[in-house]
Design a protein around this motif. Structure first.
Motif, PDB file in Angstrom:
ATOM      1  N   CYS A   1       5.516  -1.051   8.988  1.00 34.48           N
ATOM      2  CA  CYS A   1       6.054  -1.155   7.633  1.00 34.48           C
ATOM      3  C   CYS A   1       7.358  -0.347   7.533  1.00 34.48           C
ATOM      4  O   CYS A   1       7.373   0.850   7.837  1.00 34.48           O
ATOM      5  CB  CYS A   1       5.036  -0.629   6.629  1.00 34.48           C
ATOM      6  SG  CYS A   1       5.710  -0.518   4.953  1.00 34.48           S
TER       7      CYS A   1
ATOM      8  N   ARG B   1       2.710  -8.294   4.620  1.00 34.79           N
ATOM      9  CA  ARG B   1       2.620  -7.263   3.587  1.00 34.79           C
ATOM     10  C   ARG B   1       1.919  -6.036   4.169  1.00 34.79           C
ATOM     11  O   ARG B   1       0.945  -6.165   4.914  1.00 34.79           O
ATOM     12  CB  ARG B   1       1.818  -7.799   2.395  1.00 34.79           C
ATOM     13  CG  ARG B   1       1.943  -6.937   1.170  1.00 34.79           C
ATOM     14  CD  ARG B   1       1.340  -7.590  -0.049  1.00 34.79           C
ATOM     15  NE  ARG B   1       1.732  -6.882  -1.259  1.00 34.79           N
ATOM     16  CZ  ARG B   1       1.261  -7.151  -2.468  1.00 34.79           C
ATOM     17  NH1 ARG B   1       0.392  -8.140  -2.632  1.00 34.79           N
ATOM     18  NH2 ARG B   1       1.657  -6.459  -3.514  1.00 34.79           N
TER      19      ARG B   1
ATOM     20  N   ALA C   1       8.734   0.669   4.936  1.00 31.13           N
ATOM     21  CA  ALA C   1       8.695   1.594   3.800  1.00 31.13           C
ATOM     22  C   ALA C   1       7.877   2.849   4.108  1.00 31.13           C
ATOM     23  O   ALA C   1       8.310   3.962   3.790  1.00 31.13           O
ATOM     24  CB  ALA C   1       8.118   0.887   2.573  1.00 31.13           C
TER      25      ALA C   1
ATOM     26  N   THR D   1       3.984  -3.002   0.341  1.00 28.25           N
ATOM     27  CA  THR D   1       5.341  -3.545   0.368  1.00 28.25           C
ATOM     28  C   THR D   1       5.359  -4.903   1.080  1.00 28.25           C
ATOM     29  O   THR D   1       4.744  -5.051   2.138  1.00 28.25           O
ATOM     30  CB  THR D   1       6.280  -2.576   1.124  1.00 28.25           C
ATOM     31  OG1 THR D   1       6.349  -1.343   0.405  1.00 28.25           O
ATOM     32  CG2 THR D   1       7.696  -3.163   1.256  1.00 28.25           C
TER      33      THR D   1
END
Ligand SMILES: [Zn+2]
Length: 251
Positions: A154, A139, A156, A145
């Motif tokens: 990540c 995460r 995102a 996310t």
């Protein structure tokens, strides 16, 4: 004593009987002749059978639907230990029956060697988590996310700070497939088995791949609820295995 459905064709019973005797006698030519021609390679790799056997005994022949019949044959090894194989038969012409699939029973598959961290080590915390009885997914520490499978950044927000958090192993079947091929030697004797893609609402609906427990003869439905149980390996050389259980199905 052989248990047979009244719907079992008489010619099949004698063919199954002869097939068991051929397996016990190590008559490979006769055994191969019973296999569906386009499945010979798969069938050879499907069952875990000792090279030497004493005898065979047909336990049951039952109607499996759709023109298939399941035969359970018990074999006795030279040391008098017994094991059972279930072969599925289908008609392949007038008076001809051939083996469609075969497996050792029970269906509990101990294929520990299929599991473990990937070579890049990105998923190592996941496997360490399973060892302590926890399902851990990646995460993003910044935008929160959920990420699976693991990545170095990540997807995102492109943050590099990725963390690992525990997820409740409860989800729904997003997709599934029944695997008939023994892709690895550990799968021998356990075919077919069912692989499920499980969507986890507790992890932003990320999806994880896993093996469905007690799946012999079971047809899962998309959207069915499953819960995961972590099975620990017999030694430190191997890794735990998360098996998914259909809700309402005995585990
Ligand atoms: Zn992020």
């Amino acid at each position: 004593m052989t248990r047979t459905d009244s719907s079992v064709p008489a010619d099949l019973a004698s063919i199954v009987e002869a097939h068991g005797k051929a397996v016990a006698a190590g008559d490979n030519l006769a055994v191969l002749a019973d296999f569906l021609p386009d499945r010979v390679g798969q069938l050879i790799g499907s069952a875990d059978v000792p090279t030497s056997l004493k005898s065979s005994d047909v336990q049951s022949i039952t109607d499996a639907g759709d023109g298939f019949f399941d035969a359970v044959i018990r074999y006795t090894r030279p040391d008098d230990e017994c094991f059972e194989l279930r072969s599925r038969w289908v008609r392949d012409g007038e008076g001809v029956w051939r083996t469609f699939s075969v497996r050792n029973i029970p269906d509990t598959a101990p294929w520990m060697d299929l599991t473990g961290p990937s070579p890049d080590g990105l998923d190592a915390p996941h496997w360490d988590g399973l060892r302590t009885g926890k399902l851990l997914l990646q995460r993003c520490s910044d935008c929160r996310t959920w990420v699976w499978s693991p990545r170095p950044i990540c997807p995102a927000c492109h943050c590099f700070e990725m963390s690992w958090e525990q997820v409740d192993p409860v989800g729904t079947v997003y997709s599934w497939t029944r695997t008939w091929q023994p892709f690895t030697k550990e799968a021998t004797g356990h075919l077919p088995y069912v692989v499920v893609l499980v969507e986890l609402p507790g992890a932003g609906n990320r999806r994880v791949l896993g093996v469905l427990a007690d799946a012999d003869g079971v047809t899962p439905r998309i959207g069915s609820t499953v819960h995961g149980e972590i099975e620990q390996p017999p030694d430190d050389e191997h890794w735990p295995l998360m098996r998914w259980h259909l809700e309402g199905h005995p585990s």
